[in-house]
Design a protein around this motif. Structure first.
Motif, PDB file in Angstrom:
ATOM      1  N   ASP A 219      24.498 -63.655 -53.758  1.00 58.12           N
ATOM      2  CA  ASP A 219      23.678 -64.507 -54.628  1.00 58.12           C
ATOM      3  C   ASP A 219      22.235 -64.637 -54.157  1.00 58.12           C
ATOM      4  OD1 ASP A 219      25.712 -64.872 -56.353  1.00 58.12           O
ATOM      5  OD2 ASP A 219      26.127 -66.966 -55.849  1.00 58.12           O
ATOM      6  N   ASP A 220      21.961 -64.132 -52.941  1.00 56.44           N
ATOM      7  CA  ASP A 220      20.575 -64.186 -52.471  1.00 56.44           C
ATOM      8  C   ASP A 220      19.796 -62.954 -52.912  1.00 56.44           C
ATOM      9  OD1 ASP A 220      22.070 -62.459 -50.939  1.00 56.44           O
ATOM     10  OD2 ASP A 220      20.937 -62.847 -49.103  1.00 56.44           O
ATOM     11  N   GLN A 221      20.455 -62.076 -53.694  1.00 62.65           N
ATOM     12  CA  GLN A 221      19.805 -60.854 -54.162  1.00 62.65           C
ATOM     13  C   GLN A 221      19.678 -60.879 -55.690  1.00 62.65           C
ATOM     14  OE1 GLN A 221      21.534 -57.197 -52.608  1.00 62.65           O
ATOM     15  NE2 GLN A 221      22.593 -58.356 -51.012  1.00 62.65           N
ATOM     16  N   MET A 222      18.690 -60.164 -56.184  1.00 63.16           N
ATOM     17  CA  MET A 222      18.570 -59.958 -57.626  1.00 63.16           C
ATOM     18  C   MET A 222      18.779 -58.476 -57.899  1.00 63.16           C
ATOM     19  SD  MET A 222      15.663 -62.498 -59.201  1.00 63.16           S
ATOM     20  CE  MET A 222      14.254 -61.784 -58.357  1.00 63.16           C
ATOM     21  N   MET A 223      19.735 -58.169 -58.756  1.00 64.99           N
ATOM     22  CA  MET A 223      20.088 -56.784 -59.043  1.00 64.99           C
ATOM     23  C   MET A 223      19.548 -56.382 -60.417  1.00 64.99           C
ATOM     24  SD  MET A 223      24.000 -56.810 -57.639  1.00 64.99           S
ATOM     25  CE  MET A 223      24.166 -55.045 -57.899  1.00 64.99           C
ATOM     26  N   THR A 224      19.272 -55.106 -60.548  1.00 66.24           N
ATOM     27  CA  THR A 224      18.743 -54.597 -61.815  1.00 66.24           C
ATOM     28  C   THR A 224      19.715 -53.607 -62.439  1.00 66.24           C
ATOM     29  OG1 THR A 224      17.556 -52.809 -60.681  1.00 66.24           O
ATOM     30  CG2 THR A 224      16.351 -54.865 -61.107  1.00 66.24           C
ATOM     31  N   CYS A 225      19.601 -53.461 -63.754  1.00 65.44           N
ATOM     32  CA  CYS A 225      20.397 -52.464 -64.474  1.00 65.44           C
ATOM     33  C   CYS A 225      19.847 -51.087 -64.137  1.00 65.44           C
ATOM     34  CB  CYS A 225      20.320 -52.713 -65.976  1.00 65.44           C
ATOM     35  SG  CYS A 225      21.108 -51.427 -66.983  1.00 65.44           S
ATOM     36  N   GLU A 226      20.742 -50.177 -63.729  1.00 66.68           N
ATOM     37  CA  GLU A 226      20.302 -48.834 -63.351  1.00 66.68           C
ATOM     38  C   GLU A 226      19.852 -48.028 -64.569  1.00 66.68           C
ATOM     39  OE1 GLU A 226      22.822 -47.692 -59.407  1.00 66.68           O
ATOM     40  OE2 GLU A 226      23.997 -47.902 -61.249  1.00 66.68           O
ATOM     41  N   GLY A 229      16.618 -51.053 -66.161  1.00 66.49           N
ATOM     42  CA  GLY A 229      15.754 -51.667 -65.166  1.00 66.49           C
ATOM     43  C   GLY A 229      15.612 -53.170 -65.268  1.00 66.49           C
ATOM     44  N   ARG A 230      16.323 -53.813 -66.220  1.00 66.62           N
ATOM     45  CA  ARG A 230      16.231 -55.262 -66.343  1.00 66.62           C
ATOM     46  C   ARG A 230      17.024 -55.955 -65.236  1.00 66.62           C
ATOM     47  NH1 ARG A 230      16.364 -53.404 -71.663  1.00 66.62           N
ATOM     48  NH2 ARG A 230      14.785 -54.290 -73.067  1.00 66.62           N
ATOM     49  N   LEU A 231      16.619 -57.175 -64.937  1.00 62.31           N
ATOM     50  CA  LEU A 231      17.350 -57.987 -63.969  1.00 62.31           C
ATOM     51  C   LEU A 231      18.682 -58.401 -64.574  1.00 62.31           C
ATOM     52  CD1 LEU A 231      14.373 -60.257 -62.856  1.00 62.31           C
ATOM     53  CD2 LEU A 231      15.417 -58.453 -61.485  1.00 62.31           C
ATOM     54  N   LEU A 232      19.758 -58.196 -63.829  1.00 62.32           N
ATOM     55  CA  LEU A 232      21.092 -58.512 -64.338  1.00 62.32           C
ATOM     56  C   LEU A 232      21.589 -59.840 -63.771  1.00 62.32           C
ATOM     57  CD1 LEU A 232      22.950 -55.076 -64.097  1.00 62.32           C
ATOM     58  CD2 LEU A 232      22.123 -56.208 -66.169  1.00 62.32           C
ATOM     59  N   TYR A 233      22.304 -60.574 -64.618  1.00 65.96           N
ATOM     60  CA  TYR A 233      23.015 -61.753 -64.116  1.00 65.96           C
ATOM     61  C   TYR A 233      24.427 -61.744 -64.671  1.00 65.96           C
ATOM     62  CZ  TYR A 233      22.401 -64.169 -68.631  1.00 65.96           C
ATOM     63  OH  TYR A 233      22.432 -64.529 -69.949  1.00 65.96           O
ATOM     64  N   TYR A 234      25.302 -62.407 -63.962  1.00 69.28           N
ATOM     65  CA  TYR A 234      26.724 -62.407 -64.304  1.00 69.28           C
ATOM     66  C   TYR A 234      27.208 -63.834 -64.455  1.00 69.28           C
ATOM     67  CZ  TYR A 234      31.759 -62.243 -63.433  1.00 69.28           C
ATOM     68  OH  TYR A 234      33.117 -62.420 -63.505  1.00 69.28           O
TER      69      TYR A 234
END
Length: 259
Positions: A219-226, A229-234
């Motif tokens: 949760d301390d990271q922000m991941m992007t869609c490969e 390129g958008r920031l992903l959240y779950y």
């Protein structure tokens, strides 16, 4: 979920609403302008019909005048016929009278055709009158609605801008820079990952990345869609039960298994 990402999700809702309001404020005057142009167009069409009706009326007045001229000529020649000195002269007068009568007949036929055209034009004028009335009512209604809506949108936009500014002030500079960069290129910067799929681009998320996204220890990271390129959240509350566990396989293994 990364604390900045939570704020960016809220920020994006404000950005989307602000864009909707701005777009509406631009679109409504354009709609009014198009309706104004429509009204002018139907007025122009009506004016053409009215002009044609006037021309037909003028034509019939000339035809009636020509008929009267020929009738006067017939009366004059008939008197001359009564006083004809010989058969040759009488025959000439008779030919002149017959020619005048034929011209009268032609004028009457032309007058009848003109009346038929006028009748058709009057029907067109009635339709044109209705079209003008409808276009005028539409313009009046939409102009009032546009004025009211634009005024309302300006107030709403001002409130949204205050909310946007407040949220942006709470986001770290690095996260905000990333958000702005992605949003500028994509229109939106944050997308929900639902059922192992990016909801913005509708591309599947790799199993390993999907598991990492669902892992609360990240949760301390922000991941992007490969893919986009958008920031992903779950959001675990929206995840389908059948997608809770996703085995991690290599791409080669997945291909071999599908054969």
């Amino acid at each position: 979920m990364h604390p900045d990402l939570e704020k960016l999700i809220v920020l994006q809702t404000h950005d989307i609403e602000a864009k909707r309001l701005r777009d509406e404020m631009v679109a409504l005057p354009k709609l009014v302008a198009s309706l104004t142009a429509r009204l002018e167009a139907v007025k122009g069409q009506r004016a053409v019909v009215v002009d044609l009706i006037a021309k037909e009326e003028a034509l019939r007045r000339r035809q009636e005048s020509d008929i009267k001229d020929q009738q006067a000529k017939i009366a004059k020649v008939t008197k001359q016929l009564d006083n004809a000195a010989n058969a040759v002269q009488a025959t000439a007068f008779e030919h002149e009278i017959a020619f005048a009568k034929s011209k009268i007949s032609g004028f009457e036929d032309a007058e009848l055709e003109s009346m038929e055209r006028s009748e058709a034009l009057e029907a067109q004028k009635k339709l044109a009158d209705e079209a003008v009335e409808t276009a005028a009512k539409n313009l009046e209604r939409e102009s009032a609605r546009a004025t009211e809506t634009v005024a309302k949108d300006k107030t709403l936009l001002a409130a949204v801008e205050v909310q946007r500014a407040a949220v942006r002030a709470e986001v770290s500079e690095a996260a905000l820079s990333t958000y702005d960069r992605i949003a500028k290129g994509k229109g939106t910067a944050v997308s929900e990952a639902l059922n192992q799929k990016c909801q913005a681009c509708q591309m599947m998320v790799r199993p390993q990345r999907w598991n990492e996204l669902r892992d609360r220890s990240n949760d301390d990271q922000m991941m992007t869609c490969e893919s986009c390129g958008r920031l992903l959240y779950y959001d675990p509350a929206r995840d389908a039960p059948q997608r809770k566990t996703v085995p991690v396989e290599s791409i080669a293994a997945q291909i071999i298994r599908s054969l």
